[in-house]
Scaffold this motif. Structure first.
Motif, PDB file in Angstrom:
ATOM      1  N   SER A  73       0.826  -1.218   0.000  1.00  0.00           N
ATOM      2  CA  SER A  73       0.000   0.000   0.000  1.00  0.00           C
ATOM      3  C   SER A  73       0.859   1.266   0.000  1.00  0.00           C
ATOM      4  N   HIS A  74       2.118   1.153   0.470  1.00  0.00           N
ATOM      5  CA  HIS A  74       2.995   2.326   0.453  1.00  0.00           C
ATOM      6  C   HIS A  74       3.428   2.691  -0.963  1.00  0.00           C
ATOM      7  N   TRP A  75       3.100   1.839  -1.939  1.00  0.00           N
ATOM      8  CA  TRP A  75       3.346   2.153  -3.349  1.00  0.00           C
ATOM      9  C   TRP A  75       2.091   2.684  -4.041  1.00  0.00           C
ATOM     10  N   ALA A  76       1.066   2.994  -3.282  1.00  0.00           N
ATOM     11  CA  ALA A  76      -0.210   3.392  -3.883  1.00  0.00           C
ATOM     12  C   ALA A  76      -0.066   4.612  -4.796  1.00  0.00           C
ATOM     13  N   TYR A  77       0.835   5.513  -4.460  1.00  0.00           N
ATOM     14  CA  TYR A  77       0.998   6.719  -5.272  1.00  0.00           C
ATOM     15  C   TYR A  77       1.602   6.416  -6.653  1.00  0.00           C
ATOM     16  N   LEU A  78       2.125   5.186  -6.830  1.00  0.00           N
ATOM     17  CA  LEU A  78       2.651   4.785  -8.136  1.00  0.00           C
ATOM     18  C   LEU A  78       1.568   4.203  -9.051  1.00  0.00           C
ATOM     19  N   LYS A  79       0.362   4.009  -8.518  1.00  0.00           N
ATOM     20  CA  LYS A  79      -0.696   3.339  -9.285  1.00  0.00           C
ATOM     21  C   LYS A  79      -0.993   4.020 -10.617  1.00  0.00           C
ATOM     22  N   PRO A  80      -0.981   5.373 -10.703  1.00  0.00           N
ATOM     23  CA  PRO A  80      -1.242   5.992 -12.004  1.00  0.00           C
ATOM     24  C   PRO A  80      -0.245   5.603 -13.095  1.00  0.00           C
ATOM     25  N   MET A  81       0.926   5.075 -12.691  1.00  0.00           N
ATOM     26  CA  MET A  81       1.944   4.673 -13.666  1.00  0.00           C
ATOM     27  C   MET A  81       1.881   3.175 -13.966  1.00  0.00           C
ATOM     28  N   GLY A  82       0.924   2.485 -13.339  1.00  0.00           N
ATOM     29  CA  GLY A  82       0.707   1.077 -13.635  1.00  0.00           C
ATOM     30  C   GLY A  82       1.951   0.232 -13.439  1.00  0.00           C
ATOM     31  N   ALA A  83       2.262  -0.573 -14.457  1.00  0.00           N
ATOM     32  CA  ALA A  83       3.442  -1.443 -14.410  1.00  0.00           C
ATOM     33  C   ALA A  83       4.658  -0.772 -15.031  1.00  0.00           C
ATOM     34  N   ILE A  87       5.328   4.687 -19.991  1.00  0.00           N
ATOM     35  CA  ILE A  87       5.369   5.924 -19.209  1.00  0.00           C
ATOM     36  C   ILE A  87       6.494   6.822 -19.721  1.00  0.00           C
ATOM     37  N   THR A  88       6.528   8.052 -19.242  1.00  0.00           N
ATOM     38  CA  THR A  88       7.558   8.996 -19.674  1.00  0.00           C
ATOM     39  C   THR A  88       8.852   8.753 -18.896  1.00  0.00           C
ATOM     40  N   LEU A  89       9.930   9.326 -19.406  1.00  0.00           N
ATOM     41  CA  LEU A  89      11.218   9.210 -18.720  1.00  0.00           C
ATOM     42  C   LEU A  89      11.148   9.865 -17.348  1.00  0.00           C
ATOM     43  N   ALA A  90      10.447  10.987 -17.241  1.00  0.00           N
ATOM     44  CA  ALA A  90      10.309  11.669 -15.954  1.00  0.00           C
ATOM     45  C   ALA A  90       9.569  10.787 -14.950  1.00  0.00           C
ATOM     46  N   GLU A  91       8.538  10.083 -15.393  1.00  0.00           N
ATOM     47  CA  GLU A  91       7.807   9.180 -14.506  1.00  0.00           C
ATOM     48  C   GLU A  91       8.680   8.004 -14.082  1.00  0.00           C
ATOM     49  N   ALA A  92       9.459   7.463 -15.023  1.00  0.00           N
ATOM     50  CA  ALA A  92      10.366   6.363 -14.692  1.00  0.00           C
ATOM     51  C   ALA A  92      11.416   6.822 -13.674  1.00  0.00           C
ATOM     52  N   ASP A  93      11.898   8.051 -13.831  1.00  0.00           N
ATOM     53  CA  ASP A  93      12.862   8.597 -12.869  1.00  0.00           C
ATOM     54  C   ASP A  93      12.242   8.720 -11.487  1.00  0.00           C
ATOM     55  N   GLU A  94      10.994   9.145 -11.453  1.00  0.00           N
ATOM     56  CA  GLU A  94      10.289   9.268 -10.172  1.00  0.00           C
ATOM     57  C   GLU A  94      10.214   7.917  -9.468  1.00  0.00           C
ATOM     58  N   ILE A  95       9.923   6.866 -10.218  1.00  0.00           N
ATOM     59  CA  ILE A  95       9.850   5.528  -9.638  1.00  0.00           C
ATOM     60  C   ILE A  95      11.204   5.104  -9.093  1.00  0.00           C
ATOM     61  N   PRO A 146      -2.772   6.175 -23.762  1.00  0.00           N
ATOM     62  CA  PRO A 146      -2.386   5.896 -25.159  1.00  0.00           C
ATOM     63  C   PRO A 146      -1.018   5.240 -25.296  1.00  0.00           C
ATOM     64  N   ARG A 147      -0.047   5.667 -24.491  1.00  0.00           N
ATOM     65  CA  ARG A 147       1.298   5.102 -24.612  1.00  0.00           C
ATOM     66  C   ARG A 147       1.317   3.640 -24.144  1.00  0.00           C
ATOM     67  N   TYR A 148       0.529   3.324 -23.146  1.00  0.00           N
ATOM     68  CA  TYR A 148       0.426   1.922 -22.714  1.00  0.00           C
ATOM     69  C   TYR A 148      -0.188   1.079 -23.825  1.00  0.00           C
ATOM     70  N   LEU A 149      -1.283   1.558 -24.384  1.00  0.00           N
ATOM     71  CA  LEU A 149      -1.975   0.806 -25.427  1.00  0.00           C
ATOM     72  C   LEU A 149      -1.089   0.610 -26.656  1.00  0.00           C
ATOM     73  N   LYS A 150      -0.268   1.593 -26.958  1.00  0.00           N
ATOM     74  CA  LYS A 150       0.656   1.472 -28.088  1.00  0.00           C
ATOM     75  C   LYS A 150       1.708   0.399 -27.817  1.00  0.00           C
ATOM     76  N   GLU A 151       2.231   0.385 -26.582  1.00  0.00           N
ATOM     77  CA  GLU A 151       3.274  -0.583 -26.232  1.00  0.00           C
ATOM     78  C   GLU A 151       2.751  -2.017 -26.211  1.00  0.00           C
ATOM     79  N   THR A 152       1.474  -2.189 -25.904  1.00  0.00           N
ATOM     80  CA  THR A 152       0.912  -3.538 -25.732  1.00  0.00           C
ATOM     81  C   THR A 152      -0.055  -3.927 -26.852  1.00  0.00           C
ATOM     82  N   HIS A 153      -0.039  -3.188 -27.944  1.00  0.00           N
ATOM     83  CA  HIS A 153      -1.086  -3.361 -28.964  1.00  0.00           C
ATOM     84  C   HIS A 153      -1.111  -4.752 -29.583  1.00  0.00           C
TER      85      HIS A 153
END
Length: 197
Positions: A73-83, A87-95, A146-153
């Protein structure tokens, strides 16, 4: 060896390789990049078990991902970035900056145990089934980006064995190779730097 026994062995080998390349990463290496505009090592280390968790539980089983259970649950704030797919490079850096090395290792082992438990309860007929993935993904905003759907299309319509072989195995092997090469490169550069001083 039957197919289930083979898969257990392969996932066991993957988990062992993961620990071999990841366990001794330093804090400095965790935040390093292989090159400009590439993901930090810490993100990649987190992304590998997240990918397995995501495809096993949402795509294949239609169950709750381990990352969304109470223990994590302490990772809940990462949920908007899914798996971490698309995601963007900035989001990956945040993780990479947010998650801790020991925590990610424990999570990877829990995901591995989930794979073994699932394999112990299914028969081989399940591998030819085509999961209703799009219906299951629709419940999660992170998996409608959209970026997720493109990666997993090209994954919808694959049978379970295809999902196991591609994102859950081949993808992991490829990125473990990235971690190995990057770690070795960084350590050799540091050794050369020490030798020159």
């Amino acid at each position: 060896m039957n197919l289930i026994g083979y898969l257990k062995k392969q996932f066991g080998n993957l988990n062992s390789a993961y620990h071999y390349y990841v366990d001794d990463l330093t804090e400095e290496e965790w935040l390093m990049r292989p090159g400009p505009d590439q993901n930090r090592i810490g993100y990649t280390v987190w992304h590998l078990p997240r990918t397995q968790d995501h495809f096993l539980n949402t795509w294949i089983r239609g169950a709750t991902e381990i990352a969304y259970t109470e223990r994590w649950s302490h990772w809940a704030y990462l949920k908007p970035m899914g798996a971490g797919i698309g995601i963007t490079l900035a989001e990956a850096d945040e993780i990479a900056r947010a998650v801790e090395h020991a925590d990610v290792l424990a999570y990877a082992d829990e995901v591995h145990q989930a794979f073994l438990a699932w394999l112990a309860e299914v028969d081989e007929d399940v591998f030819d089934q085509v999961p209703q993935a799009e219906e299951r993904l629709a419940r999660f905003p992170a998996y409608q980006r959209p970026r997720y759907l493109k990666e997993t299309h090209d994954f919808p319509g694959l049978p379970v064995w295809g999902l196991l072989i591609r994102p859950c195995m081949a993808h992991i092997h490829r990125h473990l190779g990235d971690v190995e090469i990057t770690k070795n490169m960084l350590r050799k550069a540091k050794q050369m730097s020490y030798a020159e001083t």
